[in-house]
Design an enzyme around this catalytic site. Structure first.
Site, short mmCIF file in Angstrom:
data_model
loop_
_atom_site.label_atom_id
_atom_site.label_comp_id
_atom_site.label_asym_id
_atom_site.label_seq_id
_atom_site.Cartn_x
_atom_site.Cartn_y
_atom_site.Cartn_z
N SER A 7 17.15 20.07 36.82
CA SER A 7 16.16 19.34 37.65
C SER A 7 14.79 19.21 37.03
O SER A 7 13.82 18.90 37.72
CB SER A 7 16.03 20.01 39.04
OG SER A 7 17.27 20.03 39.70
N LYS A 47 15.72 15.95 32.49
CA LYS A 47 16.38 15.64 31.21
C LYS A 47 17.00 14.26 31.22
O LYS A 47 16.77 13.44 30.32
CB LYS A 47 17.48 16.67 30.89
CG LYS A 47 17.02 18.08 30.65
CD LYS A 47 18.16 18.95 30.16
CE LYS A 47 19.31 19.09 31.15
NZ LYS A 47 18.94 19.72 32.41
N GLU A 99 28.38 13.99 33.57
CA GLU A 99 28.01 14.61 34.84
C GLU A 99 27.83 13.59 35.96
O GLU A 99 28.24 13.82 37.10
CB GLU A 99 26.72 15.41 34.67
CG GLU A 99 26.35 16.25 35.88
CD GLU A 99 25.16 17.13 35.61
OE1 GLU A 99 25.14 18.26 36.14
OE2 GLU A 99 24.23 16.70 34.89
N ARG A 118 12.52 18.89 11.94
CA ARG A 118 12.90 19.17 10.55
C ARG A 118 11.99 18.48 9.54
O ARG A 118 11.75 18.99 8.45
CB ARG A 118 14.35 18.74 10.32
CG ARG A 118 14.99 19.38 9.09
CD ARG A 118 16.39 18.87 8.86
NE ARG A 118 17.33 19.20 9.90
CZ ARG A 118 17.98 20.36 10.00
NH1 ARG A 118 17.75 21.30 9.11
NH2 ARG A 118 18.84 20.57 10.98
#
Length: 447
Positions: A211, A214, A237, A419
């Site tokens: 919640s 995302k 989902e 990176r």
């Protein structure tokens, strides 16, 4: 009906072996291309194996040593004796073309494997007992194994790389806009400034507690990118209808709860047409299969790449991907994250994989997420090129922040791993009603 002869080139096989018998140094050029199983003539495969074994032992390679090795293994008479070995060296047009001979031998072997794989896949069609999904997966694996035997990178001298890079440097110096080629911009200035866009081959982990937003952030980025580029969304989902509703609300700027309860005003309903028209122009492809394996995701991405083109992949979320090692969850997640990184490189597209964070966050005084909070496997952190973590203070102190409207929805996105650049944090406002993020300030100094 005349039987078809499997693809082969015995002349190329003989020329390849003869070249190796003439000069052992040619082994270096072909050892990573051809294996003994690539020869149509089994005897040629036996001779090749003897040559490779001598090379591994750093022994001389010529008619005498190869003959002795074959005799010791009991194969000298099988392959036709010393006379056949001598004929191989005599019949070589020129050993300088050894690499081309090897390529022909390999290509013919691949064609034979395709025929064999096609036969295997065809036999699956008569299997009425095994589940259809299992048969399809086996078919995909069979074909993928053939492609993997052919698509191999070789070690490249840095001189070759530098020559190519210099050309790219020179072109970019003349036109700096070329720096943007191949990059996927999220259109959030804070993120794009520090990440310099998402690049092909990047595995981007977008992590948070439940919640935190995302999915909303991933959809916001996907909608921005899909205005010009193709985006595949795998939602393990939520249904495709739920995802679409969220995007419609974000496009219209209306409360998603109003849409769910259907409390739209006439004016809001009149604007739905424009939102749908706008979204229909987006290059978004959605798969909402509730249970999906990494192999299935790979297969669908490859197919989309070939049929329509593919520029970015979003997966919601990583821990819901079906693995192959359910008895060891840590190893299972490690395999999945490694597989996603491999897929990103193979297709040369960025993959944004959403990830849950462990409950360890809740037990700390500071609830700001850190890399060790990534759930179930440290390999996610290792495999990822970029790790973004979402944090909203009101998630933990809603009562205290409710009175201060200025801080309502205030969200920090931490770049915990980058990176190719600095770690950073960017401030957003998350409007949960509209499922939309907006930036607060793009000039903030890093930490």
């Amino acid at each position: 009906m005349v039987a078809k002869v499997p693809p082969s080139s015995l002349e190329s096989e003989r020329s390849l072996l003869g070249s190796l018998l003439i000069d052992r140094e040619w082994v270096i050029k072909v050892a990573d291309i051809v294996s003994k199983d690539d020869f149509y003539d089994d005897n040629h495969g036996i001779i090749y194996s003897a040559i490779i074994e001598l090379y591994r032992k750093n022994r001389p390679i010529d008619l005498v040593t190869v003959s002795e090795a074959l005799a010791a293994a009991g194969h000298i008479d099988t392959i036709g004796g010393n006379t056949y070995l001598a004929d191989l060296t005599i019949s070589v047009p020129t050993s300088a073309h050894v690499f081309e001979y090897a390529q022909i031998v390999k290509s013919k072997a691949i064609l034979r494997r395709l025929i064999q794989t096609g036969s295997t896949i065809s036999s699956f069609g008569f299997d009425e007992i095994t589940e259809i999904n299992t048969l399809l997966e086996r078919s995909e694996q069979s074909l993928f194994q053939v492609t993997q035997t052919f698509i191999k990178n070789r070690l490249t001298h840095i001189r070759e790389i530098l020559d190519l890079r210099y050309e790219e440097y020179a072109e970019t110096h003349e036109d700096p806009r070329k720096m943007e080629d191949g990059k996927i911009m999220t259109t959030f200035k804070n993120l794009d400034n520090k990440l310099q866009g998402l690049k092909g081959g990047d595995l981007v982990i977008l992590a948070a507690r439940p919640s935190m937003g995302k999915t909303a952030m991933a959809l916001n980025i996907a909608q921005n990118v899909a205005k010009k580029k193709n985006v595949a969304i795998f939602s393990l989902e939520m249904s495709k209808e739920q995802l679409t509703d969220r995007m419609v609300c974000a496009a219209m700027g209306i409360d998603s709860w109003k849409l769910q309860k259907w409390e739209l005003t006439d004016d809001e309903f009149a604007r739905i047409g424009d939102a749908l028209s706008q979204l229909s122009m987006s290059h978004i492809f959605i798969d909402d299969s509730a249970s999906m394996s990494l192999l299935e995701i790979k297969s669908k991405c490859r197919r989309l790449k070939m049929e329509s083109g593919l520029d970015m992949v979003v997966i919601d979320y990583l821990q819901l991907i079906t693995g192959t090692n359910p008895m060891n969850r840590v190893q299972e997640i490690s395999d999945i994250s490694r597989g996603l990184k491999s897929l990103a490189r193979e297709l040369n597209v960025p993959i944004i994989a959403l990830s849950q964070l462990s409950r360890a966050v809740e037990s700390r005084a500071s609830k700001e997420p850190i890399l060790s909070d990534l759930r179930e496997s440290g390999s996610i952190e290792q495999d990822a090129d970029i790790v973004l973590m979402i944090y909203r203070e009101e998630y933990y102190n809603s009562a205290e922040l409710q009175a201060n409207d200025m801080n309502k929805g205030k969200t920090t996105i931490f770049i915990r791993k980058n990176r190719n650049g600095p770690v950073w944090n960017a401030e957003f406002i998350f409007d949960g009603k509209f499922m939309k993020f907006r930036e607060i300030d793009a000039t903030r100094v890093g930490f």
